[in-house]
Design a protein around this motif. Structure first.
Motif, PDB file in Angstrom:
ATOM      1  N   LEU A 114      19.092   3.799   0.031  1.00 23.41           N
ATOM      2  CA  LEU A 114      18.347   3.831  -1.216  1.00 23.41           C
ATOM      3  C   LEU A 114      17.037   4.548  -0.938  1.00 23.41           C
ATOM      4  O   LEU A 114      16.311   4.188   0.010  1.00 23.41           O
ATOM      5  N   ILE A 115      16.728   5.596  -1.724  1.00 25.07           N
ATOM      6  CA  ILE A 115      15.466   6.304  -1.563  1.00 25.07           C
ATOM      7  C   ILE A 115      14.870   6.564  -2.937  1.00 25.07           C
ATOM      8  O   ILE A 115      15.575   6.542  -3.950  1.00 25.07           O
ATOM      9  N   TRP A 116      13.572   6.784  -2.963  1.00 23.40           N
ATOM     10  CA  TRP A 116      12.909   7.136  -4.207  1.00 23.40           C
ATOM     11  C   TRP A 116      12.897   8.646  -4.397  1.00 23.40           C
ATOM     12  O   TRP A 116      12.678   9.393  -3.439  1.00 23.40           O
ATOM     13  N   GLY A 117      13.082   9.078  -5.635  1.00 25.50           N
ATOM     14  CA  GLY A 117      12.998  10.492  -5.981  1.00 25.50           C
ATOM     15  C   GLY A 117      11.685  10.791  -6.671  1.00 25.50           C
ATOM     16  O   GLY A 117      11.603  10.787  -7.908  1.00 25.50           O
ATOM     17  N   ARG A 152      33.321  -0.499   2.322  1.00 27.62           N
ATOM     18  CA  ARG A 152      34.778  -0.627   2.418  1.00 27.62           C
ATOM     19  C   ARG A 152      35.430   0.602   3.045  1.00 27.62           C
ATOM     20  O   ARG A 152      36.389   0.477   3.824  1.00 27.62           O
ATOM     21  N   TYR A 153      34.913   1.792   2.716  1.00 31.15           N
ATOM     22  CA  TYR A 153      35.587   3.020   3.144  1.00 31.15           C
ATOM     23  C   TYR A 153      34.769   3.877   4.101  1.00 31.15           C
ATOM     24  O   TYR A 153      35.247   4.911   4.555  1.00 31.15           O
ATOM     25  N   GLY A 154      33.538   3.481   4.384  1.00 29.83           N
ATOM     26  CA  GLY A 154      32.713   4.268   5.296  1.00 29.83           C
ATOM     27  C   GLY A 154      32.174   5.550   4.692  1.00 29.83           C
ATOM     28  O   GLY A 154      31.744   6.453   5.427  1.00 29.83           O
ATOM     29  N   LEU A 155      32.159   5.646   3.372  1.00 28.16           N
ATOM     30  CA  LEU A 155      31.641   6.839   2.708  1.00 28.16           C
ATOM     31  C   LEU A 155      30.119   6.868   2.839  1.00 28.16           C
ATOM     32  O   LEU A 155      29.453   5.841   2.695  1.00 28.16           O
ATOM     33  N   ASN A 156      29.560   8.020   3.123  1.00 31.79           N
ATOM     34  CA  ASN A 156      28.117   8.180   3.145  1.00 31.79           C
ATOM     35  C   ASN A 156      27.612   8.290   1.708  1.00 31.79           C
ATOM     36  O   ASN A 156      28.022   9.188   0.968  1.00 31.79           O
ATOM     37  N   VAL A 157      26.734   7.383   1.313  1.00 35.88           N
ATOM     38  CA  VAL A 157      26.234   7.340  -0.063  1.00 35.88           C
ATOM     39  C   VAL A 157      24.720   7.199  -0.041  1.00 35.88           C
ATOM     40  O   VAL A 157      24.188   6.259   0.566  1.00 35.88           O
ATOM     41  N   ILE A 158      24.040   8.124  -0.695  1.00 34.64           N
ATOM     42  CA  ILE A 158      22.580   8.065  -0.828  1.00 34.64           C
ATOM     43  C   ILE A 158      22.255   7.905  -2.304  1.00 34.64           C
ATOM     44  O   ILE A 158      22.535   8.792  -3.115  1.00 34.64           O
ATOM     45  N   GLU A 211       0.819  -1.213   0.000  1.00 37.34           N
ATOM     46  CA  GLU A 211       0.000   0.000   0.000  1.00 37.34           C
ATOM     47  C   GLU A 211       0.852   1.262   0.000  1.00 37.34           C
ATOM     48  O   GLU A 211       0.505   2.255  -0.633  1.00 37.34           O
ATOM     49  N   GLY A 212       1.949   1.231   0.719  1.00 31.55           N
ATOM     50  CA  GLY A 212       2.796   2.416   0.797  1.00 31.55           C
ATOM     51  C   GLY A 212       3.649   2.660  -0.436  1.00 31.55           C
ATOM     52  O   GLY A 212       4.327   3.676  -0.523  1.00 31.55           O
ATOM     53  N   GLY A 213       3.633   1.732  -1.384  1.00 32.83           N
ATOM     54  CA  GLY A 213       4.426   1.875  -2.603  1.00 32.83           C
ATOM     55  C   GLY A 213       5.588   0.910  -2.644  1.00 32.83           C
ATOM     56  O   GLY A 213       5.964   0.295  -1.638  1.00 32.83           O
ATOM     57  N   LEU A 214       6.163   0.772  -3.814  1.00 30.77           N
ATOM     58  CA  LEU A 214       7.300  -0.116  -4.005  1.00 30.77           C
ATOM     59  C   LEU A 214       8.454   0.345  -3.116  1.00 30.77           C
ATOM     60  O   LEU A 214       8.875   1.507  -3.197  1.00 30.77           O
ATOM     61  N   PRO A 215       8.987  -0.509  -2.242  1.00 31.26           N
ATOM     62  CA  PRO A 215      10.066  -0.077  -1.344  1.00 31.26           C
ATOM     63  C   PRO A 215      11.302   0.379  -2.124  1.00 31.26           C
ATOM     64  O   PRO A 215      11.564  -0.096  -3.235  1.00 31.26           O
ATOM     65  N   ALA A 216      12.052   1.274  -1.539  1.00 29.91           N
ATOM     66  CA  ALA A 216      13.231   1.815  -2.219  1.00 29.91           C
ATOM     67  C   ALA A 216      14.323   0.774  -2.403  1.00 29.91           C
ATOM     68  O   ALA A 216      15.162   0.913  -3.295  1.00 29.91           O
ATOM     69  N   ASP A 217      14.325  -0.267  -1.579  1.00 27.46           N
ATOM     70  CA  ASP A 217      15.349  -1.307  -1.709  1.00 27.46           C
ATOM     71  C   ASP A 217      14.849  -2.507  -2.511  1.00 27.46           C
ATOM     72  O   ASP A 217      15.394  -3.613  -2.392  1.00 27.46           O
ATOM     73  N   THR A 218      13.830  -2.304  -3.336  1.00 23.01           N
ATOM     74  CA  THR A 218      13.335  -3.363  -4.203  1.00 23.01           C
ATOM     75  C   THR A 218      14.480  -3.939  -5.034  1.00 23.01           C
ATOM     76  O   THR A 218      15.275  -3.183  -5.602  1.00 23.01           O
ATOM     77  N   PRO A 219      14.613  -5.263  -5.122  1.00 19.99           N
ATOM     78  CA  PRO A 219      15.720  -5.860  -5.879  1.00 19.99           C
ATOM     79  C   PRO A 219      15.726  -5.420  -7.341  1.00 19.99           C
ATOM     80  O   PRO A 219      14.679  -5.138  -7.937  1.00 19.99           O
ATOM     81  N   ALA A 220      16.921  -5.373  -7.904  1.00 21.38           N
ATOM     82  CA  ALA A 220      17.110  -4.892  -9.271  1.00 21.38           C
ATOM     83  C   ALA A 220      16.346  -5.736 -10.290  1.00 21.38           C
ATOM     84  O   ALA A 220      16.381  -6.970 -10.237  1.00 21.38           O
ATOM     85  N   ARG A 221      15.653  -5.052 -11.203  1.00 21.16           N
ATOM     86  CA  ARG A 221      15.033  -5.671 -12.371  1.00 21.16           C
ATOM     87  C   ARG A 221      15.169  -4.676 -13.525  1.00 21.16           C
ATOM     88  O   ARG A 221      14.184  -4.093 -13.979  1.00 21.16           O
TER      89      ARG A 221
END
Length: 272
Positions: free
Chosen positions: A206-209, A157-163, A125-135
């Motif tokens: 992982l987030i939706w835009g 590996r390096y602790g970099l913040n990645v969105i 109901e809330g929508g496709l989750p942002a971490d939905t597996p790749a297709r």
């Protein structure tokens, strides 16, 4: 007051052009990188001409940068060599430069086409989750999966913040009926980027835009968790986009799959 420096790659493109005036602040420098110079630079903007695939250029561009908004690369379906070089290798180079220069956070522009074959039918109901597996629906979509994996590698590996932002349809107005579900308005796009900039030690996300669309397919929860609060709704364009009967979002292949008609394009054929 500490001055903030934001590097925008692909700054001369459509999304970069939408963002520039919306991210401008008196206490902020926008460093604009692209293979062609950004048009009409304003006070507080620095123009860098170069490619995201050139490590020396990217390391120099990253010096003193707080956050990278990585939009640079191939934005349409193309050949495998093209999308791997510009999108996957270009993202790797950007992340490596960020690591070397000590950048705090990198926002990567992923896409709904990373999960393009995911069906609308049966999603929560809330929508496709942002971490939905790749297709992925195309080679372009495949390259976006690679971008997300590169971000995961540098976070682990390096602790970099990645969105990683799986962008819907980031345009001034919704592009057709499908856009009623996938639209990201220019103002909400800026709100999303500001949330990424302000997030404290987000790790890997992982987030939706997308905007707060009434008919949205994708979850807003993951973006809201880092402070994204979209204000716009594509429904305000519904009357001019829908002619006749209501669209069949379940049975129409263009509207049922996350990637829309991209699921039917010829692989590796440049889209003009």
């Amino acid at each position: 007051m500490t001055r903030q420096t934001i590097l925008i790659t692909g700054a001369a493109g459509g999304v970069g052009t939408l963002l520039r005036p919306r991210l401008a602040r008196e206490d902020r420098t926008l460093r604009l990188l692209d293979i062609v110079p950004a048009v009409d630079p304003q006070p507080g903007e620095e123009v860098v001409t170069g490619s995201v695939t050139d490590l020396d250029t990217m390391v120099a561009a990253c010096r003193g940068v707080d956050t990278i908004i990585h939009l640079g690369g191939q934005s349409r379906e193309h050949t495998i060599d093209n999308v791997l070089e510009l999108n996957v290798a270009g993202t790797y180079t950007t992340l490596e430069a960020a690591r070397i220069a000590g950048v705090g956070t990198v926002m990567l522009a992923s896409s709904n086409h990373a999960v393009g074959f995911s069906p609308r039918e049966g999603i929560p109901e809330g929508g496709l989750p942002a971490d939905t597996p790749a297709r992925p629906d195309t080679l372009y979509g495949l390259s976006k999966v690679g971008i997300e994996a590169a971000g995961r590698l540098f976070a682990d590996r390096y602790g970099l913040n990645v969105i990683c932002v799986r962008i819907g349809s980031w345009f001034p107005t919704p592009p057709g009926v499908r856009g009623l579900a996938t639209w990201l308005s220019p103002d909400d796009g800026a709100r999303l980027v500001e949330a990424c900039i302000a997030a404290e030690d987000p790790g890997y996300r992982l987030i939706w835009g997308i905007s707060r669309n009434t008919r949205r397919w994708f979850s807003l929860a993951e973006g809201e968790a880092i402070g994204y609060d979209p204000q716009d709704d594509a429904e305000s364009f519904a009357d001019q986009l829908i002619e006749g009967a209501e669209p069949d979002f379940i049975n129409d292949p263009e509207l049922n799959r996350a990637g829309g008609t991209w699921c039917e394009v010829e692989l590796g054929k440049p889209m003009m």
